[in-house]
Scaffold this motif. Structure first.
Motif, short mmCIF file in Angstrom:
data_model
loop_
_atom_site.label_atom_id
_atom_site.label_comp_id
_atom_site.label_asym_id
_atom_site.label_seq_id
_atom_site.Cartn_x
_atom_site.Cartn_y
_atom_site.Cartn_z
N ASP A 39 94.44 -37.45 22.83
CA ASP A 39 95.28 -37.16 24.47
C ASP A 39 95.76 -38.09 24.96
OD1 ASP A 39 95.11 -34.69 23.10
OD2 ASP A 39 93.38 -34.33 25.22
N ALA A 40 94.79 -39.10 25.52
CA ALA A 40 95.32 -40.34 26.45
C ALA A 40 96.33 -41.42 25.45
CB ALA A 40 93.93 -41.07 26.76
N LEU A 41 96.57 -41.03 24.05
CA LEU A 41 97.45 -42.12 23.11
C LEU A 41 98.45 -41.14 23.37
CD1 LEU A 41 94.72 -43.41 20.20
CD2 LEU A 41 95.86 -44.26 22.01
N ARG A 42 98.20 -39.89 23.14
CA ARG A 42 99.49 -39.23 22.60
C ARG A 42 100.11 -39.39 24.25
NH1 ARG A 42 97.46 -34.95 21.95
NH2 ARG A 42 96.75 -35.18 19.87
N LEU A 43 100.05 -39.39 24.91
CA LEU A 43 100.80 -39.42 26.34
C LEU A 43 101.66 -41.04 26.92
CD1 LEU A 43 97.78 -38.11 29.50
CD2 LEU A 43 100.39 -36.56 28.06
N ARG A 44 100.82 -41.89 25.83
CA ARG A 44 101.77 -42.88 26.13
C ARG A 44 102.59 -43.33 24.76
NH1 ARG A 44 96.85 -42.99 28.49
NH2 ARG A 44 96.41 -43.65 30.80
N GLY A 45 102.91 -42.65 24.11
CA GLY A 45 103.42 -42.37 23.11
C GLY A 45 102.83 -42.86 21.74
N TYR A 46 101.46 -42.65 21.94
CA TYR A 46 100.85 -43.53 20.31
C TYR A 46 99.61 -42.46 19.33
CZ TYR A 46 101.94 -47.56 21.93
OH TYR A 46 102.60 -49.46 22.25
N ALA A 47 99.54 -42.76 19.09
CA ALA A 47 98.15 -41.79 18.15
C ALA A 47 97.50 -43.23 16.97
CB ALA A 47 99.03 -40.81 16.66
N ARG A 48 96.23 -42.62 16.70
CA ARG A 48 95.37 -43.42 15.50
C ARG A 48 96.13 -42.99 14.06
NH1 ARG A 48 89.91 -42.26 18.14
NH2 ARG A 48 90.02 -40.49 18.43
N ASN A 49 95.54 -43.82 13.05
CA ASN A 49 95.64 -43.55 11.68
C ASN A 49 94.28 -43.64 11.70
OD1 ASN A 49 96.09 -43.11 9.53
ND2 ASN A 49 96.11 -45.61 8.61
N ILE A 50 93.77 -41.71 11.52
CA ILE A 50 91.99 -41.71 11.27
C ILE A 50 92.21 -41.28 9.63
CG2 ILE A 50 90.16 -40.22 11.92
CD1 ILE A 50 92.10 -39.51 14.60
N VAL A 51 91.55 -42.55 9.40
CA VAL A 51 91.52 -42.34 7.88
C VAL A 51 90.33 -41.26 7.76
CG1 VAL A 51 90.23 -43.96 5.80
CG2 VAL A 51 92.16 -45.14 7.57
N PHE A 52 88.77 -41.76 7.85
CA PHE A 52 87.59 -40.85 7.78
C PHE A 52 87.41 -39.35 9.82
CE2 PHE A 52 86.88 -44.34 5.35
CZ PHE A 52 86.89 -43.64 4.68
N SER A 53 87.29 -39.01 9.31
CA SER A 53 86.71 -37.94 10.53
C SER A 53 85.06 -37.54 9.92
CB SER A 53 86.91 -36.90 10.47
OG SER A 53 88.33 -36.82 11.13
N VAL A 54 84.53 -38.11 10.37
CA VAL A 54 82.92 -38.00 9.99
C VAL A 54 82.36 -37.03 11.58
CG1 VAL A 54 82.86 -40.16 9.24
CG2 VAL A 54 82.11 -40.14 11.36
N PRO A 55 80.61 -36.38 11.53
CA PRO A 55 80.14 -35.63 12.18
C PRO A 55 79.00 -36.61 13.18
CG PRO A 55 79.01 -34.57 9.89
CD PRO A 55 79.92 -36.33 10.00
N SER A 56 78.83 -37.70 13.48
CA SER A 56 77.56 -38.52 14.50
C SER A 56 78.72 -39.83 14.36
CB SER A 56 76.83 -37.88 14.12
OG SER A 56 76.62 -39.40 13.11
N TRP A 57 78.23 -40.31 15.86
CA TRP A 57 78.19 -41.74 16.21
C TRP A 57 77.67 -42.47 15.11
CZ3 TRP A 57 81.93 -41.72 19.24
CH2 TRP A 57 82.33 -40.17 20.13
#
Length: 313
Positions: A222-240
């Motif tokens: 959300d914070a990146l979107r407000l500043r005009g950026y977005a992450r390139n998310i390669v992997f989405s995982v369930p835990s830290w």
């Protein structure tokens, strides 16, 4: 040949609508074996106790007492009812006493705890031994949040320890803020980005691992979107924990709570850089149903959770 008579069902206690005060009188009569002595003990007149005995005999269909040279002898029915009444009264007294005072050393109670995966790694390893030492009769039923929105509801005396956006307030629950947390950017020690200060644009240009089902990482997007950026998310995982392993063996980075990013191994494989947005933070809250605010056992456990969590961070 005589026809067999049909057994008649005995009326239930509910259908008799017996005043529970009458059961207390019966228990006293069995103990005193005398109407006059029972009246003195109860602070009533003999006439009132005699009248109550008549109602009890009618309700139970039993004489309850028979005259004897030494006073009144209770029948087996009277003894059974008096014993059950005494047991119920003693249980009620214990329940009332337990509600007023909680002694962890002697308490026998089960508490339910629901918590985020990040939090459990810090909390349970300290909380469970502390509970065992201070309250050996207390049991803990702990579970992670699975990401189902319905889990946000607090059921009964359940205690939630969870991540939340700083500043969020819910009116249907009581809350104790344990800590306001900050993010760092975790990367492997040999990552090329380690050689320079990480700017917002530089951070957004990297390839990322995101931990899903966690409030904190959505705040980042959300914070990146407000500043005009977005992450390139390669992997989405369930835990830290999963994210840490991936970061250690790739050129991907992960935004993580600062405490989770600490590498306790002697040969550290990770490094943490400051997150490029100062105001991206989240909170860790202890939440419970306001009905249990004054429950002494509940309050004791909440205090222990707060103490052990803060001692371990």
């Amino acid at each position: 040949m005589l026809a067999a008579s049909m057994p008649q069902s005995r009326p239930t206690l509910r259908s008799r609508k017996i005043d529970l005060n009458l059961l207390v009188m019966l228990e006293t009569l069995v103990a005193e074996r005398s109407v006059s002595k029972a009246a003195v003990r109860l602070g009533l007149t003999q006439s009132a106790v005699s009248h109550a005995l008549g109602r009890l005999r009618l309700a139970f269909g039993d004489p309850l007492f028979v005259r004897a040279p030494t006073g009144m002898n209770p029948t087996r029915r009277a003894l059974d009812i008096a014993a059950a009444t005494r047991a119920a009264l003693e249980q009620l007294e214990r329940t009332i006493d337990d509600a007023a005072v909680f002694d962890p050393a002697t308490a026998e109670r089960t508490f339910r705890l629901r918590l985020s995966e990040y939090i459990s790694s810090h909390l349970l390893q300290r909380l469970c031994p502390a509970l065992r030492r201070a309250a050996p009769g207390v049991r803990l039923d702990a579970a992670h949040f699975s990401g189902d929105p319905r889990e946000d509801e607090i059921i009964g005396d359940e205690i939630h320890v969870r991540l939340g956006a700083s500043g969020t307030v819910s009116e249907d629950r009581a809350r104790l803020r344990l800590v306001d947390e900050k993010f760092v950017v975790l990367m492997r020690r040999g990552h090329p980005a380690r050689r320079r200060k990480l700017t917002l644009a530089g951070y957004a240009a990297l390839d990322h691992v995101k931990v899903v089902g966690t409030i904190g990482t959505n705040i980042i997007d959300d914070a990146l979107r407000l500043r005009g950026y977005a992450r390139n998310i390669v992997f989405s995982v369930p835990s830290w924990r999963d994210a840490r392993h991936i970061v250690a063996n790739s050129d991907l980075v992960a935004a993580m709570p600062a405490r989770w990013a600490r590498d306790e191994d002697r040969q550290a494989v990770h490094v943490a850089s400051a997150f490029p947005i100062d105001d991206v933070r989240f909170a860790i809250d202890l939440e419970w149903d306001p009905r249990y605010r004054t429950d002494p056992g509940h309050a004791w456990l909440r205090s222990l959770i707060a103490r052990e969590f803060l001692a371990g961070v």
